[in-house]
Design a protein around this motif. Sequence first.
Motif, PDB file in Angstrom:
ATOM      1  N   LYS A   1      -8.081  -3.840  10.396  1.00 40.16           N
ATOM      2  CA  LYS A   1      -8.703  -2.897  11.273  1.00 40.16           C
ATOM      3  C   LYS A   1      -7.595  -1.444  11.098  1.00 40.16           C
ATOM      4  CE  LYS A   1      -8.552  -2.103  16.226  1.00 40.16           C
ATOM      5  NZ  LYS A   1      -8.539  -2.717  17.529  1.00 40.16           N
TER       6      LYS A   1
ATOM      7  N   LEU B   1      -8.155   0.589   8.197  1.00 41.27           N
ATOM      8  CA  LEU B   1      -9.185   1.249   8.293  1.00 41.27           C
ATOM      9  C   LEU B   1      -9.007   2.564   9.260  1.00 41.27           C
ATOM     10  CD1 LEU B   1     -12.073   1.775   7.240  1.00 41.27           C
ATOM     11  CD2 LEU B   1     -12.840   0.410   9.720  1.00 41.27           C
TER      12      LEU B   1
ATOM     13  N   SER C   1      -8.596   6.574   8.148  1.00 46.26           N
ATOM     14  CA  SER C   1      -9.480   7.752   8.920  1.00 46.26           C
ATOM     15  C   SER C   1      -8.414   8.840   9.332  1.00 46.26           C
ATOM     16  CB  SER C   1     -10.192   7.077  10.198  1.00 46.26           C
ATOM     17  OG  SER C   1      -9.189   6.892  11.169  1.00 46.26           O
TER      18      SER C   1
ATOM     19  N   ILE D   1     -12.909   4.657   1.692  1.00 34.27           N
ATOM     20  CA  ILE D   1     -13.488   4.085   2.890  1.00 34.27           C
ATOM     21  C   ILE D   1     -14.398   3.000   2.884  1.00 34.27           C
ATOM     22  CG2 ILE D   1     -15.273   4.994   4.751  1.00 34.27           C
ATOM     23  CD1 ILE D   1     -14.337   8.079   4.256  1.00 34.27           C
TER      24      ILE D   1
ATOM     25  N   THR E   1     -12.374  -0.318   1.991  1.00 37.57           N
ATOM     26  CA  THR E   1     -11.485  -0.769   3.062  1.00 37.57           C
ATOM     27  C   THR E   1     -12.316  -1.171   4.281  1.00 37.57           C
ATOM     28  OG1 THR E   1      -9.975   1.172   2.428  1.00 37.57           O
ATOM     29  CG2 THR E   1      -9.652   0.286   4.835  1.00 37.57           C
ATOM     30  N   ALA E   2     -13.487  -0.555   4.520  1.00 36.35           N
ATOM     31  CA  ALA E   2     -14.412  -0.939   5.706  1.00 36.35           C
ATOM     32  C   ALA E   2     -15.007  -2.148   5.236  1.00 36.35           C
ATOM     33  CB  ALA E   2     -15.503   0.052   5.685  1.00 36.35           C
TER      34      ALA E   2
ATOM     35  N   ALA F   1     -12.564  -5.044   6.111  1.00 35.99           N
ATOM     36  CA  ALA F   1     -12.597  -5.088   7.517  1.00 35.99           C
ATOM     37  C   ALA F   1     -13.946  -5.954   8.007  1.00 35.99           C
ATOM     38  CB  ALA F   1     -12.400  -3.937   8.312  1.00 35.99           C
TER      39      ALA F   1
END
Length: 66
Positions: free
Chosen positions: A22, A25, A29, A39, A42-43, A46
Amino acid sequence: MSDLDTLKAEIKKLSARAMDAKMNLHDLSEELPINWDQILPTAQKAHEAFAELEKKRAELKKLETA
């Protein structure tokens, strides 16, 4: 160590891993648009970490109510 204790220890580790994902991420951002191409990976990490954590929490709940 009982199955319940083992599962609780595993959940603790998974929770730490999920929080780390988390934060990765979140940090990404804050740096946007730098590394925008990271993005999705990494997302995804998570998402996988939290999905696994929720699965184990459901297992624990099932064991505790049995």
